[in-house]
Design an enzyme around this catalytic site. Structure first.
Site, short mmCIF file in Angstrom:
data_model
loop_
_atom_site.label_atom_id
_atom_site.label_comp_id
_atom_site.label_asym_id
_atom_site.label_seq_id
_atom_site.Cartn_x
_atom_site.Cartn_y
_atom_site.Cartn_z
N ASP A 141 -50.88 14.59 -81.03
CA ASP A 141 -50.39 13.56 -82.15
C ASP A 141 -48.83 13.81 -81.81
O ASP A 141 -48.15 14.95 -82.24
CB ASP A 141 -50.85 14.25 -83.43
N HIS A 142 -48.35 12.59 -81.08
CA HIS A 142 -46.96 12.88 -80.71
C HIS A 142 -45.79 13.20 -81.74
O HIS A 142 -44.69 13.45 -81.58
CB HIS A 142 -46.52 11.64 -79.96
N HIS A 149 -50.93 10.73 -88.15
CA HIS A 149 -49.36 11.19 -88.22
C HIS A 149 -48.86 11.57 -89.65
O HIS A 149 -48.28 12.58 -89.66
CB HIS A 149 -48.74 9.96 -87.92
#
Ligand code: NAP
Length: 485
Positions: free
Chosen positions: A178-179, A241
């Site tokens: 999950d950047h 996110h």
């Protein structure tokens, strides 16, 4: 001010989908920046693997073009190092769904280095890769696999995906990316919370009035329409996110900064989320404007009921947060591109300065996009002889200011996370049970609006979303912070 660079161990990194958009836009430019910073060891190998036929020279040209196009200012400055970087890059054509290419790929891998496989392909191919890595003997007991979002479409599909990967890989080998978690500020949030005495005593429902998390985009669904229309803002953004950001704000202090300690605390937050009352969910779809098509035009589905915007009021049932709402919102085609977490503290119990001094609140604002940084709004006396007038000023911890000309050296989320994979550090990756817990909370909300046949409210492109989203907070005597870059 930029931290020391410690080279990682020698590695073979295979990028499945090495010709794809994500590889060209993020992964390869990120690796180039790590190379330039001196973090990539001399004999590291990056092997692109995709369906189309290319020899090494052709693939290196694809990588060169990608770095020039997407590598940003630093890549331009370090263009002289590009040839050196490309010596680490090679390519094997592999059919993920078939038998071809796998033996050739096996022949490229070395036995005594860290081995990582990045699944930068559509999720329908994850199971095929895992199975063939195993069948062709490419997966060793300490190989790592990196899995991109979306991780499942609902609880059931995420469970199936977890089970497929678990057939061939231990949880300690699986890096679900999950950047958002790779962003410098997200980690700084943990440093601010758990490295200072100042905030933690106030970090609870007694002192925090509410928390707002906004992830706003100015773009529409673009070329992703077919995918997005089956997904929507809830699945595409909230389940992963925004949920991760909420966890980092709400979690208890882990005993230590290690992967399972941190992820255990995040999991407890997800499990403590209340089901959301449907009055506390607002979904929207952007309407057509003078120049631009509507959401329904963009996805080519005149009857689509998928949301391009969502706002929710979320409550957490635990001692720390009972009574403090977390307002989440995310959407496309909004006024500005910004991601912000705002922790809004309560009013002082009594104003000794009288009514005319107005209402002043401390707000800790954690900005993730477009610039990363943290500011704390503090109330002080307005300077000058004009009596006791109060004014709010930001205590600014923005990296761009603190780091000066070196600010752009702050690594992009992807490059940090890829280096964490090589280092074998899973702290900033989602564990399988976290993902399942997030879907278990998300699924009933989606089922609820689907069974009620709810149609999202239209909103104007360039606005802050539908009017009802404003009302969601107005009803509680609160207001959203402005969406501005
Ligand atoms: P993409 O541009 O469509 O690229 C897909 C890649 O997969 C191509 O390299 C393609 O190879 C390869 N491929 C497809 N079928 C194959 C097969 N049977 N055998 C071997 N290779 C095959 O997709 P993407 O945008 O890069 O996305 C990749 C993943 O990242 C997806 O899961 C996506 O959801 C996720 N993601 C993407 C972004 C983004 O910004 N793009 C952001 C977040 C997450 P050929 O070119 O040779 O056909």
């Amino acid at each position: 001010m930029v931290s020391r660079v410690i080279p990682v161990e020698t590695f073979d990194l295979v990028i499945f989908g090495g010709t794809g958009d994500l590889a060209r836009r993020k992964i390869l430019p990120g690796l180039f920046r790590r190379f330039c910073s001196g973090q990539m060891p001399d004999n590291a190998a990056i092997i692109g693997a995709a369906r189309s036929e290319h020899d090494d020279a052709e693939y290196r040209q694809i990588v060169r073009d990608a770095i020039v196009e997407f590598g940003g200012a630093q890549a331009k400055r370090d263009a002289g190092m590009l040839d050196g970087f490309l010596e680490h890059v090679s390519y094997v054509a592999v059919d993920i769904k078939g038998e071809s290419g796998w033996m050739a790929l096996a022949g490229r891998l070395r036995g005594d280095v860290v081995r990582a496989f990045y699944f930068s392909v559509g999720p329908s191919l994850f199971g095929d890769i895992a199975e063939r890595l195993h069948a062709f003997g490419l997966a060793t007991s300490d190989s790592r696999i990196v899995v991109e979002k979306p991780f499942g479409h609902d609880l059931e599909s995420a469970r199936t995906l977890n089970a497929t990967l678990a057939k061939h890989f231990a949880e300690t080998q699986i890096y679900r990316i999950d950047h958002y978690l790779g962003k410098e500020t997200v980690q700084n949030l943990m440093a601010v919370r758990f490295g200072n005495m100042l905030f933690e005593p106030l970090w609870n429902s007694q002192y925090v009035d509410h928390v707002q998390i906004t992830v706003a985009e100015t773009v529409g669904v673009g070329g992703r329409g077919a995918y997005y229309d089956k997904s929507g803002a809830m699945r595409d953004m909230v389940q992963n996110h925004l949920m991760q950001l909420l966890c980092l704000i709400a979690m208890e202090a882990p005993a230590k900064f290690d992967p399972d300690a941190v992820r255990d605390e995040k999991l407890k937050v997800i499990r403590a989320l209340n089901p959301v009352d449907y009055h506390h969910i607002v979904r929207g779809q952007y309407a057509a404007s003078d120049h631009d098509p509507s959401y329904r035009d963009d996805v080519d589905n005149a009857r689509s009921t998928t949301e391009s915007f969502i706002a929710l009021k979320v409550m957490i049932s635990n001692w720390r947060w009972a009574g403090t709402p977390f307002y989440l919102r995310t959407g496309k085609k909004l006024r500005a591109r910004t991601s912000e977490i705002a922790v809004v503290f309560k009013d002082t119990p009594h104003s000794i300065f009288g009514e005319e001094a107005g209402r002043h609140r401390n707000v800790l604002s954690i900005q993730l996009q477009p610039n990363e940084g943290i500011t704390l709004g503090v109330t002080i006396k307005e300077p000058g002889p004009g009596g006791m007038r109060l004014v709010d000023v930001p205590l600014d911890m923005t990296f761009a200011d603190a780091l000066g000309p070196d600010a752009e050296e702050v690594p992009d989320a992807y490059e940090r996370l890829i280096m964490d994979v090589i280092r074998g550090n899973q702290t900033l990756f989602m564990r399988g049970d976290e993902v399942l817990a997030a879907w278990a909370w998300t699924d009933p909300l989606i089922q609820g609006w689907t069974s009620r046949r709810e149609v999202p409210k239209p909103y104007d492109a360039g606005s802050s979303g539908p009017e009802d989203a404003l009302m969601l907070m107005h009803r509680d005597g609160r207001r959203w912070r402005d969406i501005r870059a």
